[in-house]
Design an enzyme around this catalytic site. Structure first.
Site, PDB file in Angstrom:
ATOM      1  N   ASP A 141      -1.069  -1.063   4.995  1.00 37.00           N
ATOM      2  CA  ASP A 141      -1.558   0.111   5.720  1.00 37.00           C
ATOM      3  C   ASP A 141      -2.316  -0.311   6.973  1.00 37.00           C
ATOM      4  O   ASP A 141      -3.214   0.392   7.436  1.00 37.00           O
ATOM      5  CB  ASP A 141      -2.464   0.946   4.803  1.00 37.00           C
ATOM      6  CG  ASP A 141      -2.692   2.348   5.347  1.00 37.00           C
ATOM      7  OD1 ASP A 141      -3.687   2.988   4.924  1.00 37.00           O
ATOM      8  OD2 ASP A 141      -1.910   2.804   6.215  1.00 37.00           O
ATOM      9  N   LYS A 144       1.145  -1.141  12.299  1.00 35.52           N
ATOM     10  CA  LYS A 144       2.505  -0.895  11.785  1.00 35.52           C
ATOM     11  C   LYS A 144       3.485  -1.988  12.207  1.00 35.52           C
ATOM     12  O   LYS A 144       4.437  -2.273  11.497  1.00 35.52           O
ATOM     13  CB  LYS A 144       2.986   0.484  12.204  1.00 35.52           C
ATOM     14  CG  LYS A 144       2.006   1.604  11.816  1.00 35.52           C
ATOM     15  CD  LYS A 144       1.484   1.490  10.395  1.00 35.52           C
ATOM     16  CE  LYS A 144       0.209   2.271  10.179  1.00 35.52           C
ATOM     17  NZ  LYS A 144      -0.467   1.947   8.909  1.00 35.52           N
ATOM     18  N   ASP A 169       2.524   2.361   3.610  1.00 35.53           N
ATOM     19  CA  ASP A 169       2.182   3.684   4.122  1.00 35.53           C
ATOM     20  C   ASP A 169       2.833   3.868   5.507  1.00 35.53           C
ATOM     21  O   ASP A 169       3.165   2.896   6.189  1.00 35.53           O
ATOM     22  CB  ASP A 169       0.655   3.822   4.245  1.00 35.53           C
ATOM     23  CG  ASP A 169       0.243   5.258   4.588  1.00 35.53           C
ATOM     24  OD1 ASP A 169      -0.824   5.437   5.195  1.00 35.53           O
ATOM     25  OD2 ASP A 169       1.001   6.205   4.265  1.00 35.53           O
ATOM     26  N   ASN A 170       3.027   5.110   5.918  1.00 39.06           N
ATOM     27  CA  ASN A 170       3.414   5.462   7.293  1.00 39.06           C
ATOM     28  C   ASN A 170       4.796   5.006   7.728  1.00 39.06           C
ATOM     29  O   ASN A 170       5.009   4.719   8.919  1.00 39.06           O
ATOM     30  CB  ASN A 170       2.388   4.901   8.288  1.00 39.06           C
ATOM     31  CG  ASN A 170       0.980   5.262   7.934  1.00 39.06           C
ATOM     32  OD1 ASN A 170       0.160   4.383   7.669  1.00 39.06           O
ATOM     33  ND2 ASN A 170       0.668   6.547   7.912  1.00 39.06           N
ATOM     34  N   GLU A 199      -1.260  12.348   6.329  1.00 38.86           N
ATOM     35  CA  GLU A 199      -2.526  12.800   5.730  1.00 38.86           C
ATOM     36  C   GLU A 199      -3.102  14.007   6.464  1.00 38.86           C
ATOM     37  O   GLU A 199      -3.186  14.048   7.679  1.00 38.86           O
ATOM     38  CB  GLU A 199      -3.559  11.660   5.709  1.00 38.86           C
ATOM     39  CG  GLU A 199      -3.745  10.901   6.996  1.00 38.86           C
ATOM     40  CD  GLU A 199      -2.864   9.668   7.096  1.00 38.86           C
ATOM     41  OE1 GLU A 199      -1.795   9.641   6.473  1.00 38.86           O
ATOM     42  OE2 GLU A 199      -3.241   8.744   7.820  1.00 38.86           O
TER      43      GLU A 199
END
Ligand SMILES: CCCNc1ncnc2c1ncn2[C@@H]1O[C@H](/C=C/CNC(=O)c2cc(-c3ccc(F)cc3)cc(O)c2O)[C@H](C)[C@H]1O
Ligand SMILES: [Mg+2]
Length: 214
Positions: A141, A144, A169-170, A199
């Site tokens: 996380d 990126k 994540d993401n 989120e």
């Protein structure tokens, strides 16, 4: 001097959460981010998916890349079996300082080792420094564009075993295209996408769960 958003998030925890109660810490952060100031925690919707993966893996060793304010650190650590260890890497000292206090408020210091430094510097040293053989779960996380290089580093230093799980994540927003391509096309991984939302918003995002096949 002006406070920072992470400092205001910490104040909301200290004001609204019960010491030693991780779920109240998670709730206080989610309330602050939904009603006061958005912050890039994995959040409550994706957090439930994170919880289910942690529960399924029941890990004894966890590596988290990118602590930020410690929201996902608290979610994960609160679900770990006794004597399990979570190592979380954060290279920004201000965020690390806030995260330490969030983790302490939740009463999870015993389960969490927050290491202040860059993943690229620390991944090569985790075995010798912390007596780790392999990680049962890795939660990605951080920046990126660092998911893929750090995954390759983790492989290179023998930190994965057959069945180790990477949870990222993401993968849609902001997106990690090179990482996704890699784990979805590599014969060394069995990958699965969990569709969700960014989120505290209605924007699509999701988590990618990739099992290392060895
Ligand atoms: C050597 C460098 C790498 N090694 C490193 N080693 C150690 N620590 C590292 C490393 N690289 C970074 N960190 C730390 O991890 C944290 C970084 C977290 C990054 N997260 C995002 O960028 C994001 C954005 C959005 C978003 C979505 C939509 C929007 F409109 C806006 C934002 C949503 C999300 O859920 C997101 O997680 C922390 C801030 C930073 O200091
Ligand atoms: Mg994130």
């Amino acid at each position: 001097t002006q406070s920072t958003r992470p400092q205001r998030l910490l104040s909301a925890v200290q004001k609204n959460a019960t010491r030693g109660d991780p779920r109240s810490v998670v709730k206080a952060i989610d309330h602050f981010c939904r009603h006061k100031e958005w912050a890039m925690n994995v959040g409550d919707e994706k957090g439930c998916i994170l919880d289910s993966v942690v529960t399924e893996v029941n890990p004894h060793t966890v590596l988290e890349l990118g602590t930020y304010c410690g929201y996902s650190t608290v979610r994960i650590a609160s679900l770990l079996p006794p004597h399990a260890k979570l190592i979380t890497l954060e290279f920004n000292p201000d965020y690390a300082a806030v995260a330490r206090q969030v983790i302490a408020w939740a009463g999870l210091e015993e389960k969490v080792q927050l290491v202040e430094g860059a993943s690229s510097d620390w991944i090569p040293k985790l075995k010798e420094q912390f007596g780790i053989q392999t990680f049962d779960l890795v939660f990605l996380d951080h920046w990126k564009d660092r998911y893929l290089p750090d995954t390759k580093l983790i492989e290179e230093f023998g930190l994965l075993r057959k069945g180790s799980v990477l949870l990222a994540d993401n993968v849609i927003c902001p997106g990690t295209p090179d990482y996704l391509e890699y784990v979805r096309s590599s014969p060394q991984y069995k990958s699965q996408y969990f569709k969700s939302h960014l989120e505290y918003t209605k924007v699509e995002d999701g988590l990618e769960k990739s099992v290392f096949l060895g």
